[in-house]
Design an enzyme around this catalytic site. Sequence first.
Site, PDB file in Angstrom:
ATOM      1  N   HIS A   1      -7.531  -5.540  -1.460  1.00  0.00           N
ATOM      2  CA  HIS A   1      -6.323  -4.833  -1.051  1.00  0.00           C
ATOM      3  C   HIS A   1      -5.372  -5.750  -0.295  1.00  0.00           C
ATOM      4  O   HIS A   1      -4.162  -5.656  -0.411  1.00  0.00           O
ATOM      5  CB  HIS A   1      -6.699  -3.631  -0.187  1.00  0.00           C
ATOM      6  CG  HIS A   1      -5.578  -2.659   0.014  1.00  0.00           C
ATOM      7  ND1 HIS A   1      -4.937  -2.031  -1.030  1.00  0.00           N
ATOM      8  CD2 HIS A   1      -4.961  -2.214   1.146  1.00  0.00           C
ATOM      9  CE1 HIS A   1      -3.988  -1.239  -0.552  1.00  0.00           C
ATOM     10  NE2 HIS A   1      -3.977  -1.326   0.763  1.00  0.00           N
TER      11      HIS A   1
ATOM     12  N   ASP B   1      -9.051  -4.692  -5.974  1.00  0.00           N
ATOM     13  CA  ASP B   1      -8.635  -3.851  -4.848  1.00  0.00           C
ATOM     14  C   ASP B   1      -9.782  -2.931  -4.441  1.00  0.00           C
ATOM     15  O   ASP B   1     -10.332  -2.202  -5.261  1.00  0.00           O
ATOM     16  CB  ASP B   1      -7.417  -3.022  -5.246  1.00  0.00           C
ATOM     17  CG  ASP B   1      -6.694  -2.412  -4.054  1.00  0.00           C
ATOM     18  OD1 ASP B   1      -7.379  -2.046  -3.073  1.00  0.00           O
ATOM     19  OD2 ASP B   1      -5.464  -2.307  -4.084  1.00  0.00           O
TER      20      ASP B   1
ATOM     21  N   SER C   1       0.831  -1.196   0.000  1.00  0.00           N
ATOM     22  CA  SER C   1       0.000   0.000   0.000  1.00  0.00           C
ATOM     23  C   SER C   1       0.875   1.259   0.000  1.00  0.00           C
ATOM     24  O   SER C   1       1.593   1.519  -0.967  1.00  0.00           O
ATOM     25  CB  SER C   1      -0.964  -0.045   1.182  1.00  0.00           C
ATOM     26  OG  SER C   1      -1.988   0.903   1.047  1.00  0.00           O
TER      27      SER C   1
END
Length: 808
Positions: A772, A738, A665
Amino acid sequence: MAQDGGYRAPPAPLQAIVDAPRAPTLSLSPKRNLAAVLPTPSLPSISEVAQPELKLAGLRINPRTYSASRFSFYTGLGLLDIDTQKEIKVSGLPASPRIADLAWSPDQRYLAFTHVAFADAARGVKESGVELWLLDVQTKAARKLGNAPLSTVYGRGFSWMPDSKTLLVQLKPAKLGAAPVASGIPTGPAIQDSVPGGGVKQLRTYPDLLKNEQDAQLFEHYITVQLALLDVAGKQRLVGQPGQFSRVSASPDGKHLLTTSIVRPYSYIVPAHDFGHQIDVRDLTGKVTHAVAALPLEEGLPPGNDAVSAGVRSVSWRVDAPATLVWAEAQDGGDPARAAEIRDIVYTQAAPFTAKPSVLARLGSRYAGVAWGRGDLALLSESWYKTRAVKQWRIAPDQPSTPADLVYAGSFEDRYNDPGQPVMRADAAGLPRLLIALDNSILLDGQGASKEGDRPFIDRLNLATKQKERLFQSAAPYYENVVAVLDEDGSRLLSTRESPTEQPNYFVRNLKQQGAAQLTALTHFAHPLPQLKDVQKELIRYKRADGVDLTATLMLPPNYDVKRDGPLPTLMWAYPQEFKTASAASQTKGSPYKFNAVSYWGPAAFLSMGYAVLDNPSFPIVGNGEQEPNDTYLPQLVADAEAAVDEVVRRGVSDRHRIAIGGHSYGAFMTGNLLAHTRLFRAGIARSGAYNRTLTPFGFQAEERPFWQAPAVYQAMSPFNYADKIKDALLMIHGEQDNNPGTFPIQSERMFQAVKGLGGTARLVMLPNESHGYRARESIMQMLYESNNWLEKYVKNAAPPAAEPAAK
């Protein structure tokens, strides 16, 4: 070149980490003498992760089960007697349990839980759905409760009423019918308007939004629920008509329901939590007895992390009163840029809700909640992100004219001086209240951050004198974290205790005993990876060039000796963090006495392949005074990386030419920047990242300013703009689905395209059906396979570069 050769597996040492046994989870009972023991399953298969999924208004829904589509579950249920340390078997559980949520009744006689069933003719399961089950603690037998399936698109779908005999449930309506089916033929264009004079608003980039009216109708179908009261004998009583309820909670006296309903108009640019909402109080027949607020659709807030909605917000019940509403209202229009001495007013209003609301508090910053105790004692918190300031006040809710008493004021990024959180205790209605002693003292549970690392503690605070007494603090060579306070006086604690070679286990600590007699083991979880038991770990400290103190966890393979074996190929894994002061950025993170956990998710897995690992090195980005941290993001980021590289090289555990950088991330964003602006690393592993900040123009991470206010910052921080400078090997991994705002898959796709088109070395791996974070066993294996191959090729076997500078 496109490739699709099926899922691949990494070498056996990495596979063993993926398939290592995972310790069960414990859920403590209200009386704190029992715990539910919940076995944690191995990773789900891709067939499980690839279940049908709808993406509507920011929600992800399994249309087969009318539930949230991505959740974790447990594969069993047992009980553990805290006093005798004996495990108690439970009968009557569903075949192949998939337990998603559970809740103890306030009197502890029952344990309710949901089981997610999928239609399976071979096992006699006719329909898919979320079932409600009930465990009778006395008989130790479980049974299915009621026949109607729950709807758990929002929340867990059930909660206990204060009487401990009834559950408030959200059912899939019996007459809901089939979901609307799109014809595939458009009925017209999707049109959006902006409102002239609407002011500047932050419009974050959200995934899974509604796209047209057909999506809107599907959304309405799946969020429609029927409220009902279901007693423990299985008798059901419907509460009103079906509605689009996103939240429902019973008052502490059990006579009222606080409901939140989603109303039109909807939006194509914000998720459901920003749609219009109607907040009402209802009686137990479902009749609206008091309209609390009608909140309009909100397409963006004013700029700034301290921005809030202009009207009523944070509506809840006061837990220490029969039926009293509590809420906050901004006095600055929700706009932190507007000057205001009073930012928020907190109001209360008691049933029957006909009297004018009373003012509970006037605050100079934002309302951050109340820890309720009694009519003469509660703790109210406020905070202001811009300055990182937090305050906690003692108030007397039943005597609003009594001046508030300041209990604590400080900075939420100052971990060393964090006083901890007040210890709460479930009351007779099952609601959390302050644990208050006869002398009006309370207990505080804190992490105990210090220069030596985290040392969790329990303090007793006398609210009258402000004097503290330390009852317990974790001590070397163990890390002991308090899970719960078992006795009213704080003398018995439930804790998890671990050391570098001992995985966390549950203990009861009796502070009235002496020495070793204080501790009684409740669990005996074995080391999940005995082959890595002797991993070496050290919490190291070093300085950035400008004097900022940094810390990191250095991990080395078992039996490694730096003098004998020399430098190792090294993987660093980091995540930058913004600070307002250098002193806060310099504070030590972590503990040298935590278990040397080796998981498939972090970098430690590569210890099994002979790498040195520098885990979570400090990467602070400091903005002192009026300066924003990101104004100097790049030079600080490079300085952080240079300090980490210099330290591991100085220690002799790493070669300068065999170090990789990685992160997930915002850590992936960091990785792209470090490869673009330095030659410190031979390779990078960037998972689920964002690389072009102009695609998140209304702020990102802790950046409050929109692109148009700070274009130079956005441009400088975007590694996409410097893709031509990336000369070392970049591996990007991203979930195809995601769901994180800002890290849309297109970020990795366009970054790969840029590096490839500019002649750089890159690889892009898109994981099907993954969000994610990655869930399927096959996906995790592929992630490790790709990462290992990348490190082997570009780091472990890298030749020293020919007279290459350390940085551009």
